[in-house]
Write a protein that holds these residues in place. Structure first.
Motif, PDB file in Angstrom:
ATOM      1  N   ILE A  19       0.831  -1.205   0.000  1.00  0.00           N
ATOM      2  CA  ILE A  19       0.000   0.000   0.000  1.00  0.00           C
ATOM      3  C   ILE A  19       0.863   1.251   0.000  1.00  0.00           C
ATOM      4  N   MET A  20       1.880   1.279   0.851  1.00  0.00           N
ATOM      5  CA  MET A  20       2.718   2.475   0.958  1.00  0.00           C
ATOM      6  C   MET A  20       3.524   2.721  -0.304  1.00  0.00           C
ATOM      7  N   SER A  21       3.911   1.666  -1.001  1.00  0.00           N
ATOM      8  CA  SER A  21       4.627   1.839  -2.266  1.00  0.00           C
ATOM      9  C   SER A  21       3.763   2.579  -3.274  1.00  0.00           C
ATOM     10  N   ILE A  22       2.502   2.209  -3.322  1.00  0.00           N
ATOM     11  CA  ILE A  22       1.573   2.873  -4.249  1.00  0.00           C
ATOM     12  C   ILE A  22       1.259   4.278  -3.758  1.00  0.00           C
ATOM     13  N   TYR A  23       1.081   4.445  -2.461  1.00  0.00           N
ATOM     14  CA  TYR A  23       0.800   5.744  -1.847  1.00  0.00           C
ATOM     15  C   TYR A  23       1.892   6.756  -2.190  1.00  0.00           C
ATOM     16  N   GLU A  24       3.118   6.296  -2.187  1.00  0.00           N
ATOM     17  CA  GLU A  24       4.257   7.191  -2.399  1.00  0.00           C
ATOM     18  C   GLU A  24       4.574   7.411  -3.873  1.00  0.00           C
ATOM     19  N   ASN A  25       4.106   6.525  -4.739  1.00  0.00           N
ATOM     20  CA  ASN A  25       4.510   6.589  -6.147  1.00  0.00           C
ATOM     21  C   ASN A  25       3.379   6.863  -7.134  1.00  0.00           C
ATOM     22  N   GLY A  26       2.189   7.125  -6.624  1.00  0.00           N
ATOM     23  CA  GLY A  26       1.101   7.473  -7.530  1.00  0.00           C
ATOM     24  C   GLY A  26      -0.090   6.552  -7.389  1.00  0.00           C
ATOM     25  N   ASP A  28      -3.806   5.434  -8.953  1.00  0.00           N
ATOM     26  CA  ASP A  28      -4.827   5.429  -9.997  1.00  0.00           C
ATOM     27  C   ASP A  28      -6.129   4.944  -9.388  1.00  0.00           C
ATOM     28  N   VAL A  29      -7.183   5.713  -9.573  1.00  0.00           N
ATOM     29  CA  VAL A  29      -8.464   5.426  -8.933  1.00  0.00           C
ATOM     30  C   VAL A  29      -9.486   4.984  -9.968  1.00  0.00           C
ATOM     31  N   SER A  30     -10.232   3.931  -9.634  1.00  0.00           N
ATOM     32  CA  SER A  30     -11.398   3.537 -10.425  1.00  0.00           C
ATOM     33  C   SER A  30     -12.576   3.436  -9.462  1.00  0.00           C
ATOM     34  N   TYR A  31     -13.756   3.109  -9.988  1.00  0.00           N
ATOM     35  CA  TYR A  31     -14.948   3.105  -9.148  1.00  0.00           C
ATOM     36  C   TYR A  31     -15.749   1.831  -9.338  1.00  0.00           C
ATOM     37  N   LYS A  32     -16.237   1.295  -8.199  1.00  0.00           N
ATOM     38  CA  LYS A  32     -17.056   0.091  -8.221  1.00  0.00           C
ATOM     39  C   LYS A  32     -18.499   0.448  -8.594  1.00  0.00           C
ATOM     40  N   HIS A  33     -19.343  -0.593  -8.712  1.00  0.00           N
ATOM     41  CA  HIS A  33     -20.716  -0.362  -9.151  1.00  0.00           C
ATOM     42  C   HIS A  33     -21.494   0.521  -8.193  1.00  0.00           C
ATOM     43  N   ASP A  34     -21.079   0.572  -6.905  1.00  0.00           N
ATOM     44  CA  ASP A  34     -21.774   1.420  -5.938  1.00  0.00           C
ATOM     45  C   ASP A  34     -21.155   2.815  -5.853  1.00  0.00           C
ATOM     46  N   VAL A  38     -11.900   2.585  -5.647  1.00  0.00           N
ATOM     47  CA  VAL A  38     -11.027   1.452  -5.413  1.00  0.00           C
ATOM     48  C   VAL A  38      -9.724   1.707  -6.163  1.00  0.00           C
ATOM     49  N   THR A  39      -8.614   1.251  -5.606  1.00  0.00           N
ATOM     50  CA  THR A  39      -7.310   1.440  -6.235  1.00  0.00           C
ATOM     51  C   THR A  39      -6.601   0.098  -6.349  1.00  0.00           C
ATOM     52  N   ILE A  40      -5.522   0.095  -7.091  1.00  0.00           N
ATOM     53  CA  ILE A  40      -4.708  -1.114  -7.204  1.00  0.00           C
ATOM     54  C   ILE A  40      -4.167  -1.515  -5.838  1.00  0.00           C
ATOM     55  N   ALA A  41      -4.042  -0.545  -4.928  1.00  0.00           N
ATOM     56  CA  ALA A  41      -3.559  -0.849  -3.582  1.00  0.00           C
ATOM     57  C   ALA A  41      -4.541  -1.751  -2.847  1.00  0.00           C
ATOM     58  N   ASP A  42      -5.853  -1.475  -2.987  1.00  0.00           N
ATOM     59  CA  ASP A  42      -6.873  -2.342  -2.378  1.00  0.00           C
ATOM     60  C   ASP A  42      -6.700  -3.776  -2.875  1.00  0.00           C
ATOM     61  N   ILE A  94      -6.524   8.151  -0.968  1.00  0.00           N
ATOM     62  CA  ILE A  94      -6.499   8.911  -2.218  1.00  0.00           C
ATOM     63  C   ILE A  94      -6.127  10.371  -1.971  1.00  0.00           C
ATOM     64  N   ASN A  95      -6.634  10.914  -0.857  1.00  0.00           N
ATOM     65  CA  ASN A  95      -6.395  12.325  -0.547  1.00  0.00           C
ATOM     66  C   ASN A  95      -5.094  12.564   0.229  1.00  0.00           C
ATOM     67  N   LYS A  96      -4.265  11.511   0.303  1.00  0.00           N
ATOM     68  CA  LYS A  96      -2.932  11.612   0.907  1.00  0.00           C
ATOM     69  C   LYS A  96      -2.983  11.958   2.396  1.00  0.00           C
ATOM     70  N   ARG A  97      -4.041  11.502   3.066  1.00  0.00           N
ATOM     71  CA  ARG A  97      -4.074  11.573   4.516  1.00  0.00           C
ATOM     72  C   ARG A  97      -3.582  10.238   5.066  1.00  0.00           C
ATOM     73  N   GLU A  98      -3.229  10.216   6.334  1.00  0.00           N
ATOM     74  CA  GLU A  98      -2.539   9.047   6.879  1.00  0.00           C
ATOM     75  C   GLU A  98      -3.455   8.058   7.593  1.00  0.00           C
ATOM     76  N   ASP A  99      -4.722   8.402   7.820  1.00  0.00           N
ATOM     77  CA  ASP A  99      -5.560   7.516   8.620  1.00  0.00           C
ATOM     78  C   ASP A  99      -6.358   6.536   7.761  1.00  0.00           C
ATOM     79  N   PHE A 100      -5.608   5.690   7.050  1.00  0.00           N
ATOM     80  CA  PHE A 100      -6.176   4.529   6.366  1.00  0.00           C
ATOM     81  C   PHE A 100      -5.552   3.285   6.997  1.00  0.00           C
ATOM     82  N   THR A 101      -6.269   2.168   6.914  1.00  0.00           N
ATOM     83  CA  THR A 101      -5.839   0.996   7.669  1.00  0.00           C
ATOM     84  C   THR A 101      -6.002  -0.296   6.884  1.00  0.00           C
TER      85      THR A 101
END
Length: 259
Positions: A19-26, A28-34, A38-42, A94-101
């Protein structure tokens, strides 16, 4: 015998690195049916976690957020099972805040009995232990320290923690009703952990969540002496399928209380 807490920790740390590798290097966001992001990190983190769990515990089914979104739902009827949210707080990520888990939990008889919540950008994790809950500090993917945590006894001036991205008028009204003196907004399942750590007294959630959003944090919270209840004041159950009023694994509104 394989220690489940160690498997959870190893899985969460490896997923956190991805996750942190993607967080630090870019990102790409896509969206689920709802329409949720979602990102490649998920997806990468879930793949890593599933690899650890299936290898160590091949007979325990896993309900994981991205797998369910893709239609892969195991049979959990009458069984213990894992609940996994590989990246809780995707909007924070996505918004580059730190409180994701990273969230991993074991459910037995509808109760979250073991779990870990890992915040890789903060270098902290909360997990259940044999006799309670603890907060870990991590550095370079290794545990650097551990301290027991427990809910505090509520005083006259209640401190609340609420969702940063999903607050609601109902939440505001509830906090006013119970006399909350102050509150802070935080993303992801860290809200459970803040109550478990004794830094807040209550976390009301009058908004939609899924079981994988809450199970790991709820496990830590309960182990620390707190409780999570629906608006009927009964403990929040897990393994909710065939719900007439909502989809499988969807939670009702709930309130988290400390001691």
């Amino acid at each position: 015998m394989t220690d489940m807490s160690d498997v959870f920790l190893d899985a969460a740390i490896e997923a956190g690195k991805a996750i942190m590798s993607i967080y630090e290097n870019g990102i790409d966001v896509s969206y689920k049916h709802d329409a949720s992001p979602v990102t490649i990190a998920d997806e990468k983190a879930e793949e890593i976690i599933l690899g650890h769990l299936v290898s160590a515990f091949p007979d325990i089914p896993v309900v994981a957020e991205e797998s369910v979104a893709a239609g892969r739902v195991p049979d959990i009827e009458g069984k213990a099972f894992f609940l996994v949210d590989p990246l809780d707080g995707t909007k924070e990520f996505i918004n580059k805040r730190e409180d994701f888990t990273v969230n991993i939990a074991l459910i037995e008889n509808g109760v979250p009995v073991s779990g870990i919540v890992y915040a890789p950008a903060k270098g902290v994790a909360y997990r259940t232990t044999g006799d309670g809950a603890e907060k870990l500090s991590l550095k370079d993917g290794r545990v650097a320290g551990a301290v027991a945590v427990s809910c505090r006894a509520a005083g006259q001036n209640l401190i609340a923690v609420a969702s940063r991205s999903h607050n609601s008028p109902e939440t505001e009204a509830f906090m006013k009703k119970i006399g909350v003196a102050d509150f802070t907004s935080v993303g992801s399942s860290l809200k459970f952990c803040i109550v478990a750590e004794g830094l807040a007294d209550v976390y009301p959630r009058f908004g939609r969540t899924m079981e994988w959003d809450t199970a790991a944090g709820d496990a830590v919270l309960r182990a620390a002496g707190g409780r999570t209840v629906g608006l009927n004041d009964k403990p929040l159950p897990y393994g909710k399928t065939r719900q007439a009023e909502d989809s499988d694994f969807a939670n009702p509104f709930f309130v988290v209380w400390g001691s």
